[in-house]
Write a protein that holds these residues in place. Sequence first.
Motif, PDB file in Angstrom:
ATOM      1  N   GLY A  54       0.819  -1.217   0.000  1.00  0.00           N
ATOM      2  CA  GLY A  54       0.000   0.000   0.000  1.00  0.00           C
ATOM      3  C   GLY A  54       0.850   1.263   0.000  1.00  0.00           C
ATOM      4  O   GLY A  54       0.531   2.240  -0.687  1.00  0.00           O
ATOM      5  N   PHE A  55       1.956   1.256   0.744  1.00  0.00           N
ATOM      6  CA  PHE A  55       2.860   2.413   0.739  1.00  0.00           C
ATOM      7  C   PHE A  55       3.521   2.588  -0.628  1.00  0.00           C
ATOM      8  O   PHE A  55       3.700   3.714  -1.099  1.00  0.00           O
ATOM      9  CB  PHE A  55       3.914   2.294   1.840  1.00  0.00           C
ATOM     10  CG  PHE A  55       3.391   2.648   3.202  1.00  0.00           C
ATOM     11  CD1 PHE A  55       2.852   3.897   3.474  1.00  0.00           C
ATOM     12  CD2 PHE A  55       3.425   1.711   4.227  1.00  0.00           C
ATOM     13  CE1 PHE A  55       2.361   4.227   4.729  1.00  0.00           C
ATOM     14  CE2 PHE A  55       2.933   2.018   5.483  1.00  0.00           C
ATOM     15  CZ  PHE A  55       2.403   3.280   5.742  1.00  0.00           C
ATOM     16  N   VAL A  56       3.851   1.478  -1.265  1.00  0.00           N
ATOM     17  CA  VAL A  56       4.419   1.564  -2.620  1.00  0.00           C
ATOM     18  C   VAL A  56       3.371   2.137  -3.577  1.00  0.00           C
ATOM     19  O   VAL A  56       3.686   2.991  -4.415  1.00  0.00           O
ATOM     20  CB  VAL A  56       4.935   0.193  -3.096  1.00  0.00           C
ATOM     21  CG1 VAL A  56       5.341   0.240  -4.554  1.00  0.00           C
ATOM     22  CG2 VAL A  56       6.102  -0.276  -2.230  1.00  0.00           C
ATOM     23  N   GLN A  57       2.117   1.713  -3.440  1.00  0.00           N
ATOM     24  CA  GLN A  57       1.053   2.267  -4.274  1.00  0.00           C
ATOM     25  C   GLN A  57       0.962   3.781  -4.097  1.00  0.00           C
ATOM     26  O   GLN A  57       0.813   4.518  -5.075  1.00  0.00           O
ATOM     27  CB  GLN A  57      -0.305   1.648  -3.912  1.00  0.00           C
ATOM     28  CG  GLN A  57      -0.492   0.263  -4.402  1.00  0.00           C
ATOM     29  CD  GLN A  57      -1.796  -0.323  -3.931  1.00  0.00           C
ATOM     30  OE1 GLN A  57      -2.195  -0.147  -2.781  1.00  0.00           O
ATOM     31  NE2 GLN A  57      -2.454  -1.052  -4.817  1.00  0.00           N
ATOM     32  N   ARG A  58       1.041   4.205  -2.867  1.00  0.00           N
ATOM     33  CA  ARG A  58       0.953   5.642  -2.575  1.00  0.00           C
ATOM     34  C   ARG A  58       2.069   6.404  -3.285  1.00  0.00           C
ATOM     35  O   ARG A  58       1.846   7.466  -3.847  1.00  0.00           O
ATOM     36  CB  ARG A  58       1.004   5.860  -1.068  1.00  0.00           C
ATOM     37  CG  ARG A  58       0.842   7.300  -0.654  1.00  0.00           C
ATOM     38  CD  ARG A  58       0.873   7.416   0.873  1.00  0.00           C
ATOM     39  NE  ARG A  58       0.839   8.799   1.260  1.00  0.00           N
ATOM     40  CZ  ARG A  58      -0.232   9.439   1.675  1.00  0.00           C
ATOM     41  NH1 ARG A  58      -1.379   8.811   1.760  1.00  0.00           N
ATOM     42  NH2 ARG A  58      -0.172  10.709   2.014  1.00  0.00           N
ATOM     43  N   ALA A  59       3.271   5.831  -3.269  1.00  0.00           N
ATOM     44  CA  ALA A  59       4.404   6.477  -3.933  1.00  0.00           C
ATOM     45  C   ALA A  59       4.245   6.488  -5.449  1.00  0.00           C
ATOM     46  O   ALA A  59       4.711   7.419  -6.114  1.00  0.00           O
ATOM     47  CB  ALA A  59       5.701   5.764  -3.553  1.00  0.00           C
ATOM     48  N   PRO A  81      -1.654  -0.644  -9.719  1.00  0.00           N
ATOM     49  CA  PRO A  81      -1.991  -2.079  -9.613  1.00  0.00           C
ATOM     50  C   PRO A  81      -0.764  -2.990  -9.464  1.00  0.00           C
ATOM     51  O   PRO A  81      -0.898  -4.133  -9.028  1.00  0.00           O
ATOM     52  CB  PRO A  81      -2.724  -2.384 -10.918  1.00  0.00           C
ATOM     53  CG  PRO A  81      -3.242  -1.064 -11.391  1.00  0.00           C
ATOM     54  CD  PRO A  81      -2.204  -0.061 -10.957  1.00  0.00           C
ATOM     55  N   LEU A  82       0.416  -2.503  -9.800  1.00  0.00           N
ATOM     56  CA  LEU A  82       1.609  -3.353  -9.744  1.00  0.00           C
ATOM     57  C   LEU A  82       1.872  -3.929  -8.354  1.00  0.00           C
ATOM     58  O   LEU A  82       2.199  -5.121  -8.246  1.00  0.00           O
ATOM     59  CB  LEU A  82       2.833  -2.603 -10.265  1.00  0.00           C
ATOM     60  CG  LEU A  82       2.802  -2.247 -11.755  1.00  0.00           C
ATOM     61  CD1 LEU A  82       4.047  -1.460 -12.137  1.00  0.00           C
ATOM     62  CD2 LEU A  82       2.649  -3.490 -12.611  1.00  0.00           C
ATOM     63  N   PRO A  83       1.744  -3.153  -7.277  1.00  0.00           N
ATOM     64  CA  PRO A  83       1.934  -3.758  -5.953  1.00  0.00           C
ATOM     65  C   PRO A  83       0.898  -4.837  -5.604  1.00  0.00           C
ATOM     66  O   PRO A  83       1.196  -5.735  -4.810  1.00  0.00           O
ATOM     67  CB  PRO A  83       1.845  -2.566  -4.995  1.00  0.00           C
ATOM     68  CG  PRO A  83       2.287  -1.407  -5.831  1.00  0.00           C
ATOM     69  CD  PRO A  83       1.711  -1.699  -7.191  1.00  0.00           C
ATOM     70  N   VAL A  84      -0.285  -4.760  -6.187  1.00  0.00           N
ATOM     71  CA  VAL A  84      -1.285  -5.822  -5.968  1.00  0.00           C
ATOM     72  C   VAL A  84      -0.757  -7.123  -6.579  1.00  0.00           C
ATOM     73  O   VAL A  84      -0.794  -8.186  -5.951  1.00  0.00           O
ATOM     74  CB  VAL A  84      -2.654  -5.464  -6.587  1.00  0.00           C
ATOM     75  CG1 VAL A  84      -3.680  -6.568  -6.308  1.00  0.00           C
ATOM     76  CG2 VAL A  84      -3.166  -4.127  -6.090  1.00  0.00           C
ATOM     77  N   ILE A  85      -0.256  -7.012  -7.791  1.00  0.00           N
ATOM     78  CA  ILE A  85       0.302  -8.179  -8.476  1.00  0.00           C
ATOM     79  C   ILE A  85       1.491  -8.733  -7.694  1.00  0.00           C
ATOM     80  O   ILE A  85       1.621  -9.943  -7.507  1.00  0.00           O
ATOM     81  CB  ILE A  85       0.701  -7.798  -9.922  1.00  0.00           C
ATOM     82  CG1 ILE A  85      -0.548  -7.415 -10.719  1.00  0.00           C
ATOM     83  CG2 ILE A  85       1.457  -8.933 -10.596  1.00  0.00           C
ATOM     84  CD1 ILE A  85      -0.267  -6.691 -12.018  1.00  0.00           C
ATOM     85  N   ALA A  86       2.342  -7.836  -7.215  1.00  0.00           N
ATOM     86  CA  ALA A  86       3.506  -8.268  -6.435  1.00  0.00           C
ATOM     87  C   ALA A  86       3.066  -8.956  -5.144  1.00  0.00           C
ATOM     88  O   ALA A  86       3.635  -9.987  -4.757  1.00  0.00           O
ATOM     89  CB  ALA A  86       4.410  -7.073  -6.135  1.00  0.00           C
ATOM     90  N   PHE A  87       2.057  -8.406  -4.472  1.00  0.00           N
ATOM     91  CA  PHE A  87       1.549  -9.012  -3.241  1.00  0.00           C
ATOM     92  C   PHE A  87       1.071 -10.434  -3.508  1.00  0.00           C
ATOM     93  O   PHE A  87       1.421 -11.367  -2.778  1.00  0.00           O
ATOM     94  CB  PHE A  87       0.411  -8.165  -2.660  1.00  0.00           C
ATOM     95  CG  PHE A  87      -0.296  -8.824  -1.500  1.00  0.00           C
ATOM     96  CD1 PHE A  87       0.265  -8.803  -0.236  1.00  0.00           C
ATOM     97  CD2 PHE A  87      -1.510  -9.476  -1.674  1.00  0.00           C
ATOM     98  CE1 PHE A  87      -0.379  -9.421   0.843  1.00  0.00           C
ATOM     99  CE2 PHE A  87      -2.153 -10.093  -0.619  1.00  0.00           C
ATOM    100  CZ  PHE A  87      -1.584 -10.062   0.645  1.00  0.00           C
ATOM    101  N   VAL A  88       0.271 -10.610  -4.557  1.00  0.00           N
ATOM    102  CA  VAL A  88      -0.261 -11.935  -4.892  1.00  0.00           C
ATOM    103  C   VAL A  88       0.884 -12.909  -5.179  1.00  0.00           C
ATOM    104  O   VAL A  88       0.887 -14.050  -4.700  1.00  0.00           O
ATOM    105  CB  VAL A  88      -1.245 -11.841  -6.077  1.00  0.00           C
ATOM    106  CG1 VAL A  88      -1.590 -13.218  -6.627  1.00  0.00           C
ATOM    107  CG2 VAL A  88      -2.516 -11.101  -5.656  1.00  0.00           C
ATOM    108  N   ALA A  89       1.880 -12.459  -5.927  1.00  0.00           N
ATOM    109  CA  ALA A  89       3.012 -13.330  -6.261  1.00  0.00           C
ATOM    110  C   ALA A  89       3.822 -13.700  -5.020  1.00  0.00           C
ATOM    111  O   ALA A  89       4.162 -14.872  -4.819  1.00  0.00           O
ATOM    112  CB  ALA A  89       3.906 -12.651  -7.301  1.00  0.00           C
TER     113      ALA A  89
END
Length: 158
Positions: free
Chosen positions: A14-19, A104-112
Amino acid sequence: MPVVPPPLIALGAGFVQRALAPEQPPGLVRKVAAVGLGAAGIGLLGATGAAFKRHGTTFEPFDPSKATALVTDGPNAVSRNPMYVGMAGVLAAHALGRGGWLTPLPVIAFVAVIGRVQIRPEEEALAALFGEDYAAYCDQVPRWIGLPETWRRIAVDT
């Protein structure tokens, strides 16, 4: 098993998304969609926790060998990992609310990451604990989300 709790991994994402998010406020439609998706994710987390409590078992992520029951009802009837789906849903809501193409990239990273470092060891522990019952459950319910096999058969037969 990981040394970082899954909720902290989600928080970091979430912090990465914010950035990564642009500096523009979301419109009304995006706000409403993000709130709805976030509420669904939080609701899924709560419903899953309640199901585990109802069955008198743990959902402690670092030692799945402490599980005393295989929970296959409620949210676990549509996903073998509804808590992680809920966390991914909250992250997806955050990405939607923040906007931008990169959020959306951090969502994908979280899932992986969760799939590799958390779910695989949990599955191995649950297979050792519950044997054929867990194997049958895995055959019927997807790892992330989808319709249980019984519902798929009903849909195909009609």
